[in-house]
Design a protein around this motif. Sequence first.
Motif, short mmCIF file in Angstrom:
data_model
loop_
_atom_site.label_atom_id
_atom_site.label_comp_id
_atom_site.label_asym_id
_atom_site.label_seq_id
_atom_site.Cartn_x
_atom_site.Cartn_y
_atom_site.Cartn_z
N VAL A 260 9.06 0.60 -4.11
CA VAL A 260 7.70 0.09 -4.26
C VAL A 260 7.78 -1.43 -4.41
CG1 VAL A 260 5.60 0.15 -5.65
CG2 VAL A 260 6.97 2.22 -5.38
N THR A 261 7.11 -2.17 -3.52
CA THR A 261 7.20 -3.63 -3.53
C THR A 261 5.82 -4.25 -3.29
OG1 THR A 261 7.60 -3.81 -1.15
CG2 THR A 261 9.54 -3.56 -2.56
N PRO A 262 5.62 -5.50 -3.73
CA PRO A 262 4.34 -6.16 -3.49
C PRO A 262 4.20 -6.64 -2.06
CG PRO A 262 5.84 -7.65 -4.62
CD PRO A 262 6.54 -6.32 -4.54
N VAL A 263 2.98 -6.67 -1.59
CA VAL A 263 2.66 -7.26 -0.30
C VAL A 263 2.68 -8.78 -0.45
CG1 VAL A 263 0.79 -7.56 1.39
CG2 VAL A 263 1.28 -5.30 0.45
N SER A 264 3.00 -9.45 0.62
CA SER A 264 2.93 -10.90 0.68
C SER A 264 1.62 -11.41 0.09
CB SER A 264 3.04 -11.36 2.14
OG SER A 264 2.35 -12.57 2.37
N PRO A 265 1.67 -12.38 -0.85
CA PRO A 265 0.43 -12.95 -1.38
C PRO A 265 -0.46 -13.57 -0.31
CG PRO A 265 2.26 -13.52 -2.80
CD PRO A 265 2.85 -12.89 -1.57
N VAL A 266 0.11 -14.08 0.77
CA VAL A 266 -0.69 -14.63 1.87
C VAL A 266 -1.60 -13.54 2.43
CG1 VAL A 266 -0.54 -15.45 4.26
CG2 VAL A 266 0.83 -16.54 2.48
N VAL A 267 -1.11 -12.31 2.48
CA VAL A 267 -1.94 -11.17 2.89
C VAL A 267 -2.83 -10.73 1.74
CG1 VAL A 267 -1.90 -8.78 3.69
CG2 VAL A 267 -0.23 -10.41 4.58
N GLY A 268 -2.24 -10.67 0.54
CA GLY A 268 -2.94 -10.13 -0.61
C GLY A 268 -4.22 -10.86 -0.96
N VAL A 269 -4.26 -12.19 -0.80
CA VAL A 269 -5.47 -12.94 -1.17
C VAL A 269 -6.62 -12.66 -0.22
CG1 VAL A 269 -4.18 -14.76 -2.33
CG2 VAL A 269 -4.77 -15.03 0.09
N HIS A 270 -6.35 -12.08 0.95
CA HIS A 270 -7.41 -11.73 1.90
C HIS A 270 -7.86 -10.27 1.75
CE1 HIS A 270 -7.14 -15.55 3.93
NE2 HIS A 270 -5.84 -15.40 4.09
N VAL A 271 -7.05 -9.46 1.07
CA VAL A 271 -7.34 -8.03 0.94
C VAL A 271 -7.84 -7.69 -0.46
CG1 VAL A 271 -6.35 -5.70 1.06
CG2 VAL A 271 -5.64 -7.44 2.71
N GLY A 272 -7.27 -8.33 -1.47
CA GLY A 272 -7.59 -7.98 -2.85
C GLY A 272 -6.77 -6.78 -3.30
N PRO A 273 -6.99 -6.32 -4.54
CA PRO A 273 -6.20 -5.20 -5.08
C PRO A 273 -6.20 -4.01 -4.13
CG PRO A 273 -7.54 -6.19 -6.81
CD PRO A 273 -7.97 -6.84 -5.51
N ALA A 274 -5.01 -3.44 -3.91
CA ALA A 274 -4.87 -2.36 -2.94
C ALA A 274 -3.55 -1.64 -3.14
CB ALA A 274 -4.93 -2.92 -1.51
N VAL A 275 -3.47 -0.45 -2.59
CA VAL A 275 -2.23 0.32 -2.48
C VAL A 275 -2.04 0.66 -1.01
CG1 VAL A 275 -1.04 2.48 -3.05
CG2 VAL A 275 -2.37 1.30 -4.80
N GLY A 276 -0.80 0.57 -0.53
CA GLY A 276 -0.54 0.86 0.87
C GLY A 276 0.83 1.45 1.09
N ILE A 277 1.10 1.79 2.32
CA ILE A 277 2.40 2.33 2.69
C ILE A 277 2.78 1.79 4.08
CG2 ILE A 277 1.39 4.46 3.66
CD1 ILE A 277 3.94 5.93 2.61
N ALA A 278 3.98 1.26 4.17
CA ALA A 278 4.53 0.81 5.44
C ALA A 278 5.67 1.74 5.80
CB ALA A 278 5.02 -0.63 5.35
N TYR A 279 5.82 2.06 7.08
CA TYR A 279 6.89 2.97 7.46
C TYR A 279 7.32 2.75 8.90
CZ TYR A 279 2.71 5.69 8.85
OH TYR A 279 1.50 6.12 9.38
N GLU A 280 8.56 3.11 9.15
CA GLU A 280 9.14 3.02 10.48
C GLU A 280 9.49 4.42 10.93
OE1 GLU A 280 12.83 0.77 12.80
OE2 GLU A 280 12.94 1.11 10.63
N CYS A 281 8.98 4.82 12.06
CA CYS A 281 9.26 6.15 12.61
C CYS A 281 10.47 6.10 13.55
CB CYS A 281 8.04 6.68 13.35
SG CYS A 281 6.62 7.02 12.27
N ILE A 282 11.00 7.28 13.85
CA ILE A 282 12.14 7.37 14.75
C ILE A 282 11.69 7.14 16.19
CG2 ILE A 282 13.91 8.93 15.65
CD1 ILE A 282 13.93 10.25 12.85
N GLU A 283 10.55 7.69 16.54
CA GLU A 283 10.01 7.53 17.88
C GLU A 283 8.84 6.54 17.86
OE1 GLU A 283 9.03 11.28 19.62
OE2 GLU A 283 10.87 12.25 18.90
#
Length: 300
Positions: A260-283
């Motif tokens: 679990v890691t924070p999103v870049s503040p450069v992104v965060g200041v445009h989105v505000g408080p949030a929860v998300g998930i990033a992922y890389e698929c095999i295909e």
Amino acid sequence: MIRIVTDSVAGLPAQFAREHDIQVVSLFVNYHGQEFVENEMNIDEFYGNISQMIHDIPTSSQPSQEQFMRIFTDIAQAGDELLGVFVSSGLSGTYEGALRAAREVNASHANFKYALVDSTSCSYDESWPLLRGVAARDAGASLEICAQEVVSGIQSTRFLFVPDSLTFLHKGGRIGNAAAFFGGLVKITPVLTVKDGLAHVCAKVRTRNKAMTTMFSHFKNDVDAYGIRNVMVHYIGDKNPAIQWAHDVVEPFLNKTVQVTPVSPVVGVHVGPAVGIAYECIEKLHDKVTKPSSSLICSA
């Protein structure tokens, strides 16, 4: 030798970047007359106050073209080649600034070879494609093959997120007045993603709990269809909801610990408080990038 350059929005830890010979160029956050260098920020300390910033939202700025030119000139004069991977050109001018600098350096150093890739992304779904390029470089691949590996990674990653509200997105110009008004009026909570380099609404539901369930369903459907290689739960603001969601929902499904890691503040200041998930698929994901993959690379 291929030198690799990226930006701070990718969120690579400094030690990891050094160990893998990746040069990170920082973006900036501007708040109350102070400029913060993103890759030097205490992100959790900054995010601890983000809810109070709603009436005076910070801004962000990109690296200067001159900074890129200094870096690229050093690469050219050393006789090396450049692989650059940068935050989505639809969300930041960083890629375009880097491209202008690369073209100027190429004009004065005719043998300078570069391949710049628009990641169409803005979190760890920018980092994982980059790391495919690093692996290809370390295996002795050509600059062209390294860039293609990055693009393959872009087509295999996704970032989903649920903001607490639409206020930051509205004030930052990321959604229109009607969408913000409608969302506030009927208490709609969207599930958002980045598609073709721009913010895109995956779903609209009435409560945050439903939005979190819907976000997980999108993730699970992708895993079932395309397999899973890497996962990262992200947060903006308070980390505890993200930690709890990862522990209660994501980890039992995958049967493994999830970072679990924070999103870049450069992104965060445009989105505000949030929860998300990033992922890389095999295909490759069929709908992540709909334009020709060749359009993501500029080279010389």
